[in-house]
Design an enzyme around this catalytic site. Structure first.
Site, PDB file in Angstrom:
ATOM      1  N   ARG A  80       0.829  -1.209   0.000  1.00  0.00           N
ATOM      2  CA  ARG A  80       0.000   0.000   0.000  1.00  0.00           C
ATOM      3  C   ARG A  80       0.859   1.252   0.000  1.00  0.00           C
ATOM      4  O   ARG A  80       0.518   2.262  -0.621  1.00  0.00           O
ATOM      5  CB  ARG A  80      -0.947  -0.009   1.210  1.00  0.00           C
ATOM      6  N   GLN A 111      -9.974   9.771   7.451  1.00  0.00           N
ATOM      7  CA  GLN A 111      -9.843   8.369   7.869  1.00  0.00           C
ATOM      8  C   GLN A 111      -8.733   7.705   7.061  1.00  0.00           C
ATOM      9  O   GLN A 111      -8.329   6.589   7.355  1.00  0.00           O
ATOM     10  CB  GLN A 111     -11.144   7.613   7.639  1.00  0.00           C
ATOM     11  N   ASP A 114      -3.084   7.711   3.768  1.00  0.00           N
ATOM     12  CA  ASP A 114      -2.191   7.837   2.603  1.00  0.00           C
ATOM     13  C   ASP A 114      -1.444   9.169   2.511  1.00  0.00           C
ATOM     14  O   ASP A 114      -0.589   9.335   1.644  1.00  0.00           O
ATOM     15  CB  ASP A 114      -3.005   7.586   1.303  1.00  0.00           C
ATOM     16  N   HIS A 129      -7.203   7.895  11.693  1.00  0.00           N
ATOM     17  CA  HIS A 129      -6.801   6.483  11.747  1.00  0.00           C
ATOM     18  C   HIS A 129      -5.293   6.326  11.573  1.00  0.00           C
ATOM     19  O   HIS A 129      -4.818   5.285  11.135  1.00  0.00           O
ATOM     20  CB  HIS A 129      -7.540   5.687  10.659  1.00  0.00           C
ATOM     21  N   CYS A 137       7.352   0.649  16.815  1.00  0.00           N
ATOM     22  CA  CYS A 137       7.659  -0.610  17.502  1.00  0.00           C
ATOM     23  C   CYS A 137       6.314  -1.200  17.958  1.00  0.00           C
ATOM     24  O   CYS A 137       5.528  -0.495  18.600  1.00  0.00           O
ATOM     25  CB  CYS A 137       8.544  -0.357  18.728  1.00  0.00           C
ATOM     26  N   CYS A 156      12.433  -3.519  16.011  1.00  0.00           N
ATOM     27  CA  CYS A 156      12.756  -2.361  16.840  1.00  0.00           C
ATOM     28  C   CYS A 156      14.226  -2.430  17.267  1.00  0.00           C
ATOM     29  O   CYS A 156      14.705  -3.473  17.729  1.00  0.00           O
ATOM     30  CB  CYS A 156      11.856  -2.364  18.085  1.00  0.00           C
ATOM     31  N   GLY A 196     -16.630  10.754   0.398  1.00  0.00           N
ATOM     32  CA  GLY A 196     -15.962   9.511   0.022  1.00  0.00           C
ATOM     33  C   GLY A 196     -15.807   8.511   1.135  1.00  0.00           C
ATOM     34  O   GLY A 196     -14.792   7.809   1.208  1.00  0.00           O
ATOM     35  N   ALA A 224     -22.374   6.830  -4.252  1.00  0.00           N
ATOM     36  CA  ALA A 224     -23.353   5.830  -3.784  1.00  0.00           C
ATOM     37  C   ALA A 224     -24.002   6.303  -2.487  1.00  0.00           C
ATOM     38  O   ALA A 224     -23.493   7.192  -1.804  1.00  0.00           O
ATOM     39  CB  ALA A 224     -22.635   4.507  -3.546  1.00  0.00           C
TER      40      ALA A 224
HETATM   41  C1  BV8 Z   1     -12.649   1.634  18.252  1.00  0.00           C
HETATM   42  C2  BV8 Z   1      -6.718   2.224   9.276  1.00  0.00           C
HETATM   43  C3  BV8 Z   1     -12.870   1.494  20.587  1.00  0.00           C
HETATM   44  C4  BV8 Z   1      -6.026   0.968   8.934  1.00  0.00           C
HETATM   45  C5  BV8 Z   1      -9.109   1.744   9.633  1.00  0.00           C
HETATM   46  C6  BV8 Z   1     -15.921  -5.195  17.543  1.00  0.00           C
HETATM   47  C7  BV8 Z   1     -14.658  -5.184  18.114  1.00  0.00           C
HETATM   48  C8  BV8 Z   1     -13.882  -4.036  18.144  1.00  0.00           C
HETATM   49  C9  BV8 Z   1     -14.365  -2.879  17.590  1.00  0.00           C
HETATM   50  C10 BV8 Z   1     -15.601  -2.903  17.010  1.00  0.00           C
HETATM   51  C11 BV8 Z   1     -16.390  -4.029  16.984  1.00  0.00           C
HETATM   52  N1  BV8 Z   1     -17.558  -3.719  16.359  1.00  0.00           N
HETATM   53  C12 BV8 Z   1     -17.531  -2.425  15.974  1.00  0.00           C
HETATM   54  C13 BV8 Z   1     -16.360  -1.928  16.364  1.00  0.00           C
HETATM   55  C14 BV8 Z   1     -15.905  -0.614  16.184  1.00  0.00           C
HETATM   56  C15 BV8 Z   1     -15.034  -0.628  14.915  1.00  0.00           C
HETATM   57  C16 BV8 Z   1     -15.975  -0.481  13.728  1.00  0.00           C
HETATM   58  O1  BV8 Z   1     -16.475   0.594  13.512  1.00  0.00           O
HETATM   59  N2  BV8 Z   1     -16.192  -1.545  12.968  1.00  0.00           N
HETATM   60  C17 BV8 Z   1     -17.126  -1.433  11.842  1.00  0.00           C
HETATM   61  C18 BV8 Z   1     -16.598  -2.257  10.681  1.00  0.00           C
HETATM   62  C19 BV8 Z   1     -18.505  -1.855  12.307  1.00  0.00           C
HETATM   63  N3  BV8 Z   1     -14.175   0.510  15.058  1.00  0.00           N
HETATM   64  C20 BV8 Z   1     -12.999   0.350  15.641  1.00  0.00           C
HETATM   65  O2  BV8 Z   1     -12.508  -0.711  15.976  1.00  0.00           O
HETATM   66  C21 BV8 Z   1     -12.247   1.658  15.903  1.00  0.00           C
HETATM   67  N4  BV8 Z   1     -11.786   1.659  17.258  1.00  0.00           N
HETATM   68  O3  BV8 Z   1     -13.839   1.600  18.127  1.00  0.00           O
HETATM   69  O4  BV8 Z   1     -12.020   1.614  19.482  1.00  0.00           O
HETATM   70  C22 BV8 Z   1     -13.088   0.022  20.790  1.00  0.00           C
HETATM   71  C23 BV8 Z   1     -11.980  -0.762  21.081  1.00  0.00           C
HETATM   72  C24 BV8 Z   1     -12.202  -2.117  21.336  1.00  0.00           C
HETATM   73  C25 BV8 Z   1     -13.489  -2.666  21.261  1.00  0.00           C
HETATM   74  C26 BV8 Z   1     -14.573  -1.866  20.897  1.00  0.00           C
HETATM   75  C27 BV8 Z   1     -14.375  -0.521  20.651  1.00  0.00           C
HETATM   76  C28 BV8 Z   1     -11.035   1.779  15.007  1.00  0.00           C
HETATM   77  C29 BV8 Z   1     -11.477   1.822  13.561  1.00  0.00           C
HETATM   78  C30 BV8 Z   1     -10.247   2.136  12.696  1.00  0.00           C
HETATM   79  C31 BV8 Z   1      -9.938   0.958  11.809  1.00  0.00           C
HETATM   80  N5  BV8 Z   1      -8.887   1.344  10.862  1.00  0.00           N
HETATM   81  N6  BV8 Z   1      -8.115   2.147   8.839  1.00  0.00           N
HETATM   82  C32 BV8 Z   1      -5.806   0.827   7.457  1.00  0.00           C
HETATM   83  O5  BV8 Z   1      -6.128   1.745   6.676  1.00  0.00           O
HETATM   84  O6  BV8 Z   1      -5.289  -0.222   7.090  1.00  0.00           O
HETATM   85  S1  BV8 Z   1     -10.710   1.887   9.118  1.00  0.00           S
HETATM   86  C33 BV8 Z   1     -10.897   1.622   7.430  1.00  0.00           C
HETATM   87  O7  BV8 Z   1     -12.264   1.857   7.189  1.00  0.00           O
HETATM   88  C34 BV8 Z   1     -10.194   2.623   6.538  1.00  0.00           C
HETATM   89  O8  BV8 Z   1      -9.187   3.364   7.115  1.00  0.00           O
HETATM   90  C35 BV8 Z   1     -11.251   3.613   6.187  1.00  0.00           C
HETATM   91  O9  BV8 Z   1     -10.840   4.862   6.506  1.00  0.00           O
HETATM   92  C36 BV8 Z   1     -12.361   3.259   7.065  1.00  0.00           C
HETATM   93  C37 BV8 Z   1     -13.709   3.617   6.527  1.00  0.00           C
HETATM   94  O10 BV8 Z   1     -13.764   3.139   5.205  1.00  0.00           O
HETATM   95  P1  BV8 Z   1     -13.986   4.258   4.054  1.00  0.00           P
HETATM   96  O11 BV8 Z   1     -12.891   5.236   4.103  1.00  0.00           O
HETATM   97  O12 BV8 Z   1     -15.359   4.773   4.151  1.00  0.00           O
HETATM   98  O13 BV8 Z   1     -13.769   3.386   2.763  1.00  0.00           O
HETATM   99  P2  BV8 Z   1     -14.814   2.370   2.143  1.00  0.00           P
HETATM  100  O14 BV8 Z   1     -14.048   1.540   1.182  1.00  0.00           O
HETATM  101  O15 BV8 Z   1     -15.619   1.717   3.226  1.00  0.00           O
HETATM  102  O16 BV8 Z   1     -15.843   3.301   1.354  1.00  0.00           O
HETATM  103  C38 BV8 Z   1     -15.384   4.087   0.288  1.00  0.00           C
HETATM  104  C39 BV8 Z   1     -16.499   5.040  -0.058  1.00  0.00           C
HETATM  105  O17 BV8 Z   1     -16.046   5.872  -1.111  1.00  0.00           O
HETATM  106  C40 BV8 Z   1     -17.754   4.353  -0.547  1.00  0.00           C
HETATM  107  O18 BV8 Z   1     -18.895   4.931   0.079  1.00  0.00           O
HETATM  108  C41 BV8 Z   1     -17.774   4.670  -2.055  1.00  0.00           C
HETATM  109  O19 BV8 Z   1     -19.100   4.826  -2.546  1.00  0.00           O
HETATM  110  C42 BV8 Z   1     -17.060   5.990  -2.071  1.00  0.00           C
HETATM  111  N7  BV8 Z   1     -16.391   6.333  -3.332  1.00  0.00           N
HETATM  112  C43 BV8 Z   1     -15.876   5.479  -4.264  1.00  0.00           C
HETATM  113  N8  BV8 Z   1     -15.331   6.231  -5.273  1.00  0.00           N
HETATM  114  C44 BV8 Z   1     -15.508   7.543  -4.937  1.00  0.00           C
HETATM  115  C45 BV8 Z   1     -16.180   7.603  -3.708  1.00  0.00           C
HETATM  116  N9  BV8 Z   1     -16.506   8.762  -3.103  1.00  0.00           N
HETATM  117  C46 BV8 Z   1     -16.181   9.898  -3.751  1.00  0.00           C
HETATM  118  N10 BV8 Z   1     -15.517   9.927  -4.942  1.00  0.00           N
HETATM  119  C47 BV8 Z   1     -15.183   8.773  -5.563  1.00  0.00           C
HETATM  120  N11 BV8 Z   1     -14.552   8.805  -6.749  1.00  0.00           N
END
Ligand code: BV8
Length: 252
Positions: A80, A111, A114, A129, A137, A156, A196, A224
């Site tokens: 990536r 979020q 990059d 994020h 580390c 590390c 986005g 969408a």
């Molecule tokens: C937290 C970094 C407290 C890494 C990312 C069970 C256990 C633990 C946690 C949870 C759980 N259930 C729920 C949770 C909370 C969880 C969560 O929300 N899960 C979801 C899936 C339900 N959240 C967490 O864990 C967060 N921490 O809550 O801590 C906690 C702690 C322990 C236990 C409970 C709670 C931390 C979340 C951070 C995760 N890290 N990224 C990496 O990048 O590798 S998140 C990841 O998803 C990406 O970073 C991204 O930023 C994020 C959201 O995705 P999007 O950016 O929206 O991208 P996506 O592909 O989904 O959508 C793209 C969109 O673009 C679409 O709508 C599309 O239509 C649109 N699009 C396409 N083309 C275009 C466009 N728009 C405009 N123009 C275009 N041309």
């Protein structure tokens, strides 16, 4: 007033959104992977390409995956980083750089990991994020390198633990300062624009709801529908690389 997609807009939603942005003293923009899609970076939930097509990003972006196979997760992030290095900011990124110059109080919460908003010239960017551009580390959390692209799993220099990317994984806490600064900006803004993002990941997706509760005008830019669509005051259906420049033009 929730106009969303269902009710026929009384006037052009882009013109209404531009008018609200022109009047706003304080604006918050939340971006997701969609704003980088037109820079050639696959969005988080789109099927991944090539070698990574058989992996689910949300499975790899977890401490458990790293614990199980640090080399595999490290290689995914190295891939990536190479994608990001070869990518350029697109007109959607540059429109937000321009917007920052037009608004008295502008906060960009991304979020994305990059770094493209900073490369496009935005100054006040909150990396909700974390960032691909730092290597930590995995035991002590200290920074041990920058955006290493080498596939070899780094260690590390102090304790020998594997290096990991400086991103927030699922199940990990958002950095405290990012969490608080974003939450207070969302509560205090006149206009909140979500660009986005699928609005699925919390607590990031909760920022738009906090802004709505505080009375902000909410704009969504996305080709969408998302769970935010029905709550938004203006829904600008299209790619951010086209919609955001048009929005800036309409603000003149
Ligand atoms: C937290 C970094 C407290 C890494 C990312 C069970 C256990 C633990 C946690 C949870 C759980 N259930 C729920 C949770 C909370 C969880 C969560 O929300 N899960 C979801 C899936 C339900 N959240 C967490 O864990 C967060 N921490 O809550 O801590 C906690 C702690 C322990 C236990 C409970 C709670 C931390 C979340 C951070 C995760 N890290 N990224 C990496 O990048 O590798 S998140 C990841 O998803 C990406 O970073 C991204 O930023 C994020 C959201 O995705 P999007 O950016 O929206 O991208 P996506 O592909 O989904 O959508 C793209 C969109 O673009 C679409 O709508 C599309 O239509 C649109 N699009 C396409 N083309 C275009 C466009 N728009 C405009 N123009 C275009 N041309």
């Amino acid at each position: 007033m929730a106009s969303g997609e269902s009710s026929a807009a009384t006037s052009d939603p882009l013109a209404r959104a531009a008018q609200q942005l022109r009047r706003a003293r304080s604006v918050v923009v939340l971006t997701g992977a969609g704003i980088s899609a037109e820079s050639g970076i696959p969005t988080f939930r789109e099927a991944q390409t090539g070698l990574w097509a058989r992996f689910d990003a949300s499975e790899l972006a977890t401490p458990e995956a790293f614990e199980r196979d640090p080399q595999l997760v490290w290689s995914w992030y190295a891939w990536r980083r190479r994608l990001v290095r070869e990518a350029q900011p697109n007109p959607g990124h540059f429109a937000l750089t321009e917007l920052e110059t037009r608004v008295a109080q502008f906060t960009l919460v991304t979020q994305n990991v990059d770094g493209l908003h900073q490369r496009a010239g935005n100054r006040r960017v909150i990396e909700y994020h974390g960032s691909l551009m730092r290597t930590l580390c995995s035991r002590e959390g200290i920074t041990i390198a920058d955006a290493v692209e080498d596939e070899t799993l780094p260690r590390c220099h102090r304790c020998g633990a594997p290096g990991r990317p400086g991103v927030v994984w699922f199940g990990e806490l958002i950095p405290a300062e990012a969490l608080e600064c974003s939450a207070s900006a969302a509560r205090e803004c006149n206009v909140f624009m979500s660009v986005g993002t699928s609005s699925l990941v919390y607590p990031a997706a909760g920022l738009a709801e906090a802004a709505l509760r505080a009375g902000a005008y909410v704009i969504e830019v996305n080709p969408a529908a998302t769970p935010l669509t029905r709550l938004a005051d203006a829904v600008l259906r299209g790619p951010s690389g086209t919609v955001l420049p048009a929005l800036l033009d309409a603000m003149h």
